[in-house]
Design a protein around this motif. Structure first.
Motif, PDB file in Angstrom:
ATOM      1  N   ALA A   1       2.441  -4.762  -4.811  1.00  0.00           N
ATOM      2  CA  ALA A   1       2.034  -3.357  -5.437  1.00  0.00           C
ATOM      3  C   ALA A   1       1.465  -3.445  -7.050  1.00  0.00           C
ATOM      4  CB  ALA A   1       2.923  -2.265  -5.179  1.00  0.00           C
ATOM      5  N   GLN A   2       2.291  -4.326  -7.679  1.00  0.00           N
ATOM      6  CA  GLN A   2       2.004  -4.537  -9.192  1.00  0.00           C
ATOM      7  C   GLN A   2       0.686  -4.718  -9.353  1.00  0.00           C
ATOM      8  OE1 GLN A   2       3.782  -3.631 -11.643  1.00  0.00           O
ATOM      9  NE2 GLN A   2       6.041  -3.692 -11.022  1.00  0.00           N
ATOM     10  N   LEU A   3       0.018  -5.849  -8.408  1.00  0.00           N
ATOM     11  CA  LEU A   3      -1.398  -6.204  -8.648  1.00  0.00           C
ATOM     12  C   LEU A   3      -2.502  -5.367  -7.779  1.00  0.00           C
ATOM     13  CD1 LEU A   3      -0.859  -9.805  -7.342  1.00  0.00           C
ATOM     14  CD2 LEU A   3      -1.058  -8.957  -9.730  1.00  0.00           C
ATOM     15  N   VAL A   4      -1.862  -4.364  -6.885  1.00  0.00           N
ATOM     16  CA  VAL A   4      -2.734  -3.673  -6.128  1.00  0.00           C
ATOM     17  C   VAL A   4      -3.045  -2.292  -6.747  1.00  0.00           C
ATOM     18  CG1 VAL A   4      -2.781  -2.240  -4.144  1.00  0.00           C
ATOM     19  CG2 VAL A   4      -1.960  -4.561  -3.903  1.00  0.00           C
ATOM     20  N   ILE A   5      -2.166  -1.590  -7.540  1.00  0.00           N
ATOM     21  CA  ILE A   5      -2.256  -0.601  -8.209  1.00  0.00           C
ATOM     22  C   ILE A   5      -3.343  -0.219  -8.931  1.00  0.00           C
ATOM     23  CG2 ILE A   5      -0.971  -1.164 -10.355  1.00  0.00           C
ATOM     24  CD1 ILE A   5       0.067   1.877 -10.523  1.00  0.00           C
ATOM     25  N   VAL A   6      -4.085  -1.316  -9.740  1.00  0.00           N
ATOM     26  CA  VAL A   6      -5.213  -0.761 -10.472  1.00  0.00           C
ATOM     27  C   VAL A   6      -6.532  -0.892  -9.547  1.00  0.00           C
ATOM     28  CG1 VAL A   6      -6.593  -1.594 -12.375  1.00  0.00           C
ATOM     29  CG2 VAL A   6      -4.215  -1.571 -12.711  1.00  0.00           C
ATOM     30  N   PRO A   7      -6.667  -1.977  -8.785  1.00  0.00           N
ATOM     31  CA  PRO A   7      -7.811  -1.717  -7.906  1.00  0.00           C
ATOM     32  C   PRO A   7      -7.918  -0.466  -6.817  1.00  0.00           C
ATOM     33  CG  PRO A   7      -6.826  -3.977  -7.984  1.00  0.00           C
ATOM     34  CD  PRO A   7      -6.041  -3.042  -8.508  1.00  0.00           C
ATOM     35  N   ALA A   8      -6.652  -0.297  -6.445  1.00  0.00           N
ATOM     36  CA  ALA A   8      -6.563   0.972  -5.658  1.00  0.00           C
ATOM     37  C   ALA A   8      -6.832   2.382  -6.420  1.00  0.00           C
ATOM     38  CB  ALA A   8      -5.116   1.118  -5.050  1.00  0.00           C
TER      39      ALA A   8
ATOM     40  N   PHE B   1       0.708  -1.165  -0.055  1.00  0.00           N
ATOM     41  CA  PHE B   1       0.061  -0.109   0.069  1.00  0.00           C
ATOM     42  C   PHE B   1       0.829   1.285  -0.050  1.00  0.00           C
ATOM     43  CE2 PHE B   1      -3.509  -2.690   1.516  1.00  0.00           C
ATOM     44  CZ  PHE B   1      -4.351  -2.290   0.563  1.00  0.00           C
ATOM     45  N   TYR B   2       1.990   1.273   0.931  1.00  0.00           N
ATOM     46  CA  TYR B   2       2.856   2.340   0.739  1.00  0.00           C
ATOM     47  C   TYR B   2       3.516   2.626  -0.471  1.00  0.00           C
ATOM     48  CZ  TYR B   2       2.684   3.969   5.701  1.00  0.00           C
ATOM     49  OH  TYR B   2       2.353   4.453   6.754  1.00  0.00           O
ATOM     50  N   THR B   3       3.975   1.569  -1.085  1.00  0.00           N
ATOM     51  CA  THR B   3       4.712   1.660  -2.532  1.00  0.00           C
ATOM     52  C   THR B   3       3.765   2.160  -3.456  1.00  0.00           C
ATOM     53  OG1 THR B   3       6.110  -0.119  -1.912  1.00  0.00           O
ATOM     54  CG2 THR B   3       5.962   0.409  -4.241  1.00  0.00           C
ATOM     55  N   VAL B   4       2.389   1.794  -3.378  1.00  0.00           N
ATOM     56  CA  VAL B   4       1.560   2.310  -4.495  1.00  0.00           C
ATOM     57  C   VAL B   4       0.845   3.339  -4.164  1.00  0.00           C
ATOM     58  CG1 VAL B   4      -0.712   0.983  -3.748  1.00  0.00           C
ATOM     59  CG2 VAL B   4       0.053   0.728  -6.177  1.00  0.00           C
ATOM     60  N   GLY B   5       0.621   4.121  -2.910  1.00  0.00           N
ATOM     61  CA  GLY B   5      -0.086   4.810  -2.817  1.00  0.00           C
ATOM     62  C   GLY B   5      -0.274   6.361  -3.745  1.00  0.00           C
ATOM     63  N   VAL B   6       0.959   6.988  -3.930  1.00  0.00           N
ATOM     64  CA  VAL B   6       1.063   7.784  -4.858  1.00  0.00           C
ATOM     65  C   VAL B   6       0.576   7.665  -6.307  1.00  0.00           C
ATOM     66  CG1 VAL B   6       2.670   9.770  -5.682  1.00  0.00           C
ATOM     67  CG2 VAL B   6       2.801   9.185  -3.265  1.00  0.00           C
TER      68      VAL B   6
ATOM     69  N   ASN C   1      -2.552   5.278   1.805  1.00  0.00           N
ATOM     70  CA  ASN C   1      -1.455   5.254   2.585  1.00  0.00           C
ATOM     71  C   ASN C   1      -2.111   5.337   4.300  1.00  0.00           C
ATOM     72  OD1 ASN C   1       0.331   5.184   0.821  1.00  0.00           O
ATOM     73  ND2 ASN C   1       0.902   7.401   0.812  1.00  0.00           N
ATOM     74  N   GLY C   2      -3.408   6.042   4.436  1.00  0.00           N
ATOM     75  CA  GLY C   2      -3.961   5.920   5.524  1.00  0.00           C
ATOM     76  C   GLY C   2      -4.304   4.537   6.146  1.00  0.00           C
ATOM     77  N   MET C   3      -4.534   3.657   5.093  1.00  0.00           N
ATOM     78  CA  MET C   3      -5.101   2.198   5.635  1.00  0.00           C
ATOM     79  C   MET C   3      -3.720   1.442   5.983  1.00  0.00           C
ATOM     80  SD  MET C   3      -7.573   1.366   2.169  1.00  0.00           S
ATOM     81  CE  MET C   3      -7.516  -0.374   2.860  1.00  0.00           C
ATOM     82  N   ALA C   4      -2.536   1.912   5.302  1.00  0.00           N
ATOM     83  CA  ALA C   4      -1.056   1.351   5.544  1.00  0.00           C
ATOM     84  C   ALA C   4      -0.634   1.646   7.147  1.00  0.00           C
ATOM     85  CB  ALA C   4      -0.207   1.512   4.553  1.00  0.00           C
ATOM     86  N   THR C   5      -1.038   3.145   7.142  1.00  0.00           N
ATOM     87  CA  THR C   5      -0.564   3.621   8.501  1.00  0.00           C
ATOM     88  C   THR C   5      -1.113   2.936   9.653  1.00  0.00           C
ATOM     89  OG1 THR C   5       0.062   5.745   7.254  1.00  0.00           O
ATOM     90  CG2 THR C   5      -0.275   5.804   9.857  1.00  0.00           C
ATOM     91  N   ILE C   6      -2.248   2.741   9.716  1.00  0.00           N
ATOM     92  CA  ILE C   6      -3.208   2.082  10.650  1.00  0.00           C
ATOM     93  C   ILE C   6      -2.781   0.968  11.029  1.00  0.00           C
ATOM     94  CG2 ILE C   6      -5.506   1.269  11.434  1.00  0.00           C
ATOM     95  CD1 ILE C   6      -6.825   3.628   9.624  1.00  0.00           C
ATOM     96  N   ILE C   7      -2.560  -0.128  10.035  1.00  0.00           N
ATOM     97  CA  ILE C   7      -1.937  -1.347  10.204  1.00  0.00           C
ATOM     98  C   ILE C   7      -0.688  -1.228  10.824  1.00  0.00           C
ATOM     99  CG2 ILE C   7      -1.325  -3.660   8.977  1.00  0.00           C
ATOM    100  CD1 ILE C   7      -3.492  -2.984   6.837  1.00  0.00           C
ATOM    101  N   LEU C   8       0.152  -0.291   9.940  1.00  0.00           N
ATOM    102  CA  LEU C   8       1.639  -0.392  10.723  1.00  0.00           C
ATOM    103  C   LEU C   8       1.453   0.211  12.319  1.00  0.00           C
ATOM    104  CD1 LEU C   8       4.597   0.018   9.912  1.00  0.00           C
ATOM    105  CD2 LEU C   8       4.231   2.382   9.650  1.00  0.00           C
TER     106      LEU C   8
ATOM    107  N   PHE D   1      10.261  -6.966  -0.090  1.00  0.00           N
ATOM    108  CA  PHE D   1      10.304  -6.923  -1.446  1.00  0.00           C
ATOM    109  C   PHE D   1       9.088  -7.542  -2.023  1.00  0.00           C
ATOM    110  CE2 PHE D   1      11.265 -10.383  -4.680  1.00  0.00           C
ATOM    111  CZ  PHE D   1      11.647  -9.714  -5.656  1.00  0.00           C
ATOM    112  N   PHE D   2       8.577  -8.685  -1.563  1.00  0.00           N
ATOM    113  CA  PHE D   2       7.379  -9.160  -1.955  1.00  0.00           C
ATOM    114  C   PHE D   2       6.286  -8.111  -1.818  1.00  0.00           C
ATOM    115  CE2 PHE D   2       9.371 -13.434  -0.908  1.00  0.00           C
ATOM    116  CZ  PHE D   2       9.455 -13.934  -1.961  1.00  0.00           C
ATOM    117  N   GLY D   3       6.421  -7.226  -0.760  1.00  0.00           N
ATOM    118  CA  GLY D   3       5.415  -6.062  -0.840  1.00  0.00           C
ATOM    119  C   GLY D   3       5.433  -5.337  -2.030  1.00  0.00           C
ATOM    120  N   THR D   4       6.735  -4.996  -2.427  1.00  0.00           N
ATOM    121  CA  THR D   4       6.830  -4.086  -3.693  1.00  0.00           C
ATOM    122  C   THR D   4       6.268  -4.897  -5.037  1.00  0.00           C
ATOM    123  OG1 THR D   4       8.934  -4.726  -4.239  1.00  0.00           O
ATOM    124  CG2 THR D   4       8.641  -2.862  -2.752  1.00  0.00           C
TER     125      THR D   4
END
Length: 263
Positions: free
Chosen positions: A245-252, A165-170, A195-202, A239-242
């Motif tokens: 992010a390739q899969l998350v970018i379009v749904p996000a 989520f952080y990688t793909v936010g912007v 990024n707010g969702m990621a911040t809450i989890i973090l 690394f796996f999170g980045t």
């Protein structure tokens, strides 16, 4: 656009390499029992990544502006290349981790003597810079290193998700601006929704657990020896999170476009 892409690619690599290498500073601080000094150095390294981000973000937005005038321009492919740079930067940090643990250990000791960053920098000599080659250490990754070492599986999974989520936010907010031109300004500023969702989890799940692991390592010699492996595991999960992010970018991006359409 290719020249801009190269600049953004390099800056993205620098950002993710610097952020991932912050683990090496913490580990060096734990090994030397100087975690407070290490955390202050971590802030300086993160400043490098944030400064790079100040340049990278506007340049990335340039792709969206270009796509408005050239409908055949595939902005999503460019964004995926930028995400690839994040993965490469993380891999580079994993490879450099042992070397930077040694280097930052030396820097922490020097900082304690110098008393401040400006004095530390001014005390550096050409001979000392040449001696940095003695701190180079090859990474030694083995299957046994990726055992969980008492770290919950849920913690690793959450770390992957947060990184994605952080990688793909912007990038997702900029792609949303491309999808909904009528609300492009609002969408481009909506990275906080992701990024707010990621911040809450973090904040709730990851930071406290990582703090407990680090604190235990400062008091337990066996845990201290395992901490490097834990940090390596976290870097690998990053690394796996980045990659995720390739899969998350379009749904996000579609999520952001729907939300800004309601507002």
């Amino acid at each position: 656009m290719i020249q801009t892409l190269i600049v953004v690619f390099v800056l993205t690599m620098v950002i993710h390499t610097a952020e991932t290498l912050s683990y090496s500073i913490r580990y060096a601080g734990v090994k030397l029992n100087k975690i407070a000094v290490a955390l202050s150095l971590t802030g300086i390294v993160l400043l490098v990544s944030r400064t790079s981000n100040l340049i990278q973000a506007p340049l990335t937005g340039k792709f969206v502006d270009y796509a408005k005038e050239h409908t055949s321009f595939d902005v999503l492919s460019y964004f995926r290349i930028i995400l690839l740079a994040a993965s490469i930067g993380t891999i580079a940090a994993i490879a450099l981790f042992p070397t930077f643990v040694n280097l930052f250990g030396r820097i922490i000791n020097k900082l304690e003597v110098a008393g401040s960053i400006p004095k530390l920098i001014s005390s550096v000599t050409v001979g000392q810079l040449k001696n940095t080659r003695h701190y180079i250490k090859k990474p030694n990754l083995s299957l046994s290193q990726f055992r969980y070492l008492g770290v919950p599986n849920r913690f690793i999974l959450l770390h992957v998700v947060v990184t994605a989520f952080y990688t793909v936010g912007v990038l997702s907010s900029l792609y949303a601006a491309h999808l909904v031109p009528a609300h492009s300004t609002m969408a481009s500023q909506a990275s906080g929704l992701i990024n707010g969702m990621a911040t809450i989890i973090l904040t709730i799940f990851i930071d406290p657990q990582l703090g407990l692991i680090t604190d235990k390592a400062t008091r337990d010699e066996e845990a201290k020896n395992q901490l490097g492996k834990v940090y390596t595991m976290l870097m690998v999960s990053r690394f796996f999170g980045t990659m995720l992010a390739q899969l998350v970018i379009v749904p996000a991006a579609y999520l952001i476009s729907v939300i800004v359409g309601w507002l």
